[in-house]
Design an enzyme around this catalytic site. Sequence first.
Site, PDB file in Angstrom:
ATOM      1  N   ASN A  61    -139.785  51.572 -74.714  1.00 46.02           N
ATOM      2  CA  ASN A  61    -138.670  52.374 -74.206  1.00 46.02           C
ATOM      3  C   ASN A  61    -139.108  53.237 -73.018  1.00 46.02           C
ATOM      4  O   ASN A  61    -140.244  53.715 -72.958  1.00 46.02           O
ATOM      5  CB  ASN A  61    -138.010  53.215 -75.305  1.00 46.02           C
ATOM      6  CG  ASN A  61    -138.970  54.004 -76.169  1.00 46.02           C
ATOM      7  OD1 ASN A  61    -140.111  53.613 -76.382  1.00 46.02           O
ATOM      8  ND2 ASN A  61    -138.504  55.127 -76.668  1.00 46.02           N
ATOM      9  N   GLU A  63    -137.757  56.420 -70.866  1.00 44.06           N
ATOM     10  CA  GLU A  63    -136.763  57.507 -70.838  1.00 44.06           C
ATOM     11  C   GLU A  63    -136.664  58.142 -69.454  1.00 44.06           C
ATOM     12  O   GLU A  63    -137.422  57.828 -68.535  1.00 44.06           O
ATOM     13  CB  GLU A  63    -137.120  58.528 -71.917  1.00 44.06           C
ATOM     14  CG  GLU A  63    -137.011  57.923 -73.305  1.00 44.06           C
ATOM     15  CD  GLU A  63    -137.172  58.928 -74.434  1.00 44.06           C
ATOM     16  OE1 GLU A  63    -137.585  60.071 -74.184  1.00 44.06           O
ATOM     17  OE2 GLU A  63    -136.859  58.546 -75.573  1.00 44.06           O
ATOM     18  N   ASN A  64    -135.693  59.023 -69.330  1.00 43.48           N
ATOM     19  CA  ASN A  64    -135.405  59.660 -68.048  1.00 43.48           C
ATOM     20  C   ASN A  64    -134.895  61.074 -68.284  1.00 43.48           C
ATOM     21  O   ASN A  64    -134.191  61.318 -69.273  1.00 43.48           O
ATOM     22  CB  ASN A  64    -134.324  58.826 -67.319  1.00 43.48           C
ATOM     23  CG  ASN A  64    -134.234  59.180 -65.865  1.00 43.48           C
ATOM     24  OD1 ASN A  64    -133.728  60.244 -65.505  1.00 43.48           O
ATOM     25  ND2 ASN A  64    -134.725  58.297 -65.017  1.00 43.48           N
ATOM     26  N   ALA A  65    -135.222  61.982 -67.359  1.00 41.80           N
ATOM     27  CA  ALA A  65    -134.743  63.362 -67.458  1.00 41.80           C
ATOM     28  C   ALA A  65    -133.215  63.399 -67.493  1.00 41.80           C
ATOM     29  O   ALA A  65    -132.615  64.265 -68.138  1.00 41.80           O
ATOM     30  CB  ALA A  65    -135.266  64.189 -66.294  1.00 41.80           C
ATOM     31  N   CYS A  72    -133.867  51.373 -73.854  1.00 45.88           N
ATOM     32  CA  CYS A  72    -134.588  51.012 -75.082  1.00 45.88           C
ATOM     33  C   CYS A  72    -135.658  49.959 -74.798  1.00 45.88           C
ATOM     34  O   CYS A  72    -135.584  49.204 -73.820  1.00 45.88           O
ATOM     35  CB  CYS A  72    -133.618  50.413 -76.103  1.00 45.88           C
ATOM     36  SG  CYS A  72    -132.429  51.563 -76.773  1.00 45.88           S
ATOM     37  N   GLU A  74    -136.151  47.185 -76.380  1.00 44.20           N
ATOM     38  CA  GLU A  74    -135.655  45.810 -76.471  1.00 44.20           C
ATOM     39  C   GLU A  74    -135.081  45.346 -75.140  1.00 44.20           C
ATOM     40  O   GLU A  74    -135.361  44.246 -74.657  1.00 44.20           O
ATOM     41  CB  GLU A  74    -134.549  45.706 -77.539  1.00 44.20           C
ATOM     42  CG  GLU A  74    -135.005  45.996 -78.961  1.00 44.20           C
ATOM     43  CD  GLU A  74    -134.931  47.474 -79.324  1.00 44.20           C
ATOM     44  OE1 GLU A  74    -135.180  48.321 -78.447  1.00 44.20           O
ATOM     45  OE2 GLU A  74    -134.617  47.772 -80.494  1.00 44.20           O
ATOM     46  N   CYS A 115    -128.422  47.283 -77.795  1.00 41.45           N
ATOM     47  CA  CYS A 115    -129.458  46.232 -77.776  1.00 41.45           C
ATOM     48  C   CYS A 115    -128.991  45.002 -78.556  1.00 41.45           C
ATOM     49  O   CYS A 115    -129.252  43.868 -78.154  1.00 41.45           O
ATOM     50  CB  CYS A 115    -130.776  46.757 -78.332  1.00 41.45           C
ATOM     51  SG  CYS A 115    -131.577  47.912 -77.195  1.00 41.45           S
TER      52      CYS A 115
HETATM   53  N1  THU Z   1    -134.916  53.261 -78.897  1.00 41.50           N
HETATM   54  C1  THU Z   1    -135.370  52.017 -78.618  1.00 41.50           C
HETATM   55  O1  THU Z   1    -136.196  51.821 -77.722  1.00 41.50           O
HETATM   56  N2  THU Z   1    -134.896  50.994 -79.364  1.00 41.50           N
HETATM   57  C2  THU Z   1    -134.016  51.119 -80.384  1.00 41.50           C
HETATM   58  O2  THU Z   1    -133.548  50.138 -80.913  1.00 41.50           O
HETATM   59  C3  THU Z   1    -133.629  52.459 -80.856  1.00 41.50           C
HETATM   60  C4  THU Z   1    -133.923  53.567 -79.920  1.00 41.50           C
HETATM   61  C5  THU Z   1    -135.407  54.364 -78.079  1.00 41.50           C
HETATM   62  C6  THU Z   1    -134.397  54.954 -77.135  1.00 41.50           C
HETATM   63  C7  THU Z   1    -134.947  56.344 -76.923  1.00 41.50           C
HETATM   64  O3  THU Z   1    -135.926  56.299 -75.896  1.00 41.50           O
HETATM   65  C8  THU Z   1    -135.632  56.654 -78.240  1.00 41.50           C
HETATM   66  O4  THU Z   1    -135.837  55.430 -78.894  1.00 41.50           O
HETATM   67  C9  THU Z   1    -134.836  57.594 -79.138  1.00 41.50           C
HETATM   68  O5  THU Z   1    -133.563  57.129 -79.345  1.00 41.50           O
END
Ligand code: THU
Length: 160
Positions: A61, A63-65, A72, A74, A115
């Site tokens: 995963n 993320e971003n500010a 995600c 996936e 996803c």
């Molecule tokens: N996240 C995933 O990468 N896959 C998932 O199926 C569930 C959630 C990530 C998104 C975010 O960066 C962090 O988990 C918290 O939600």
Amino acid sequence: MEKNIEIRYQQFKDRNELSEIEQKLFEEAKKARKNAYAPYSEFYVGCAVLLENEEIFSGNNQENAAFPSGLCAERTTLFWVGANFPDKKIKKIFIVGGPKESAENNPPIPPCGACRQSIIEYETKQNENIELYFANLNDDVIKVSSIKDLLPFYFDATFL
Ligand code: THU
């Protein structure tokens, strides 16, 4: 009229119950998880994808500010695979996730709704099921033989 939908899934409690290729995917997903960029949620997710030619690709995963701009594990992985190997079928997807610290007590992490929808798109595109595994870091693994089991009444291109 009332109707029921039943789903079938397999549960593994020990990594030795997995085949060699499944264990390899688990390892690759765990490795990828370590490189997650998740400073905001501190929830680390890794994903490994097995192609029909036995190649494995992984991602995590990002993320971003500006929170919704993140992605995600996936979709990060699948979109890269889709971009680089558009004609190769995907056989298996393995997901492992949990909080950055003390992830041991977490249950297996299933894919989020967006996803699931994205994975369905690839199943429809290749006209062949993708086996999906999701796990925690304690070697608890759940397997479904198609993402459709996790998204009944899914929407896909056949409706357009
Ligand atoms: N996240 C995933 O990468 N896959 C998932 O199926 C569930 C959630 C990530 C998104 C975010 O960066 C962090 O988990 C918290 O939600």
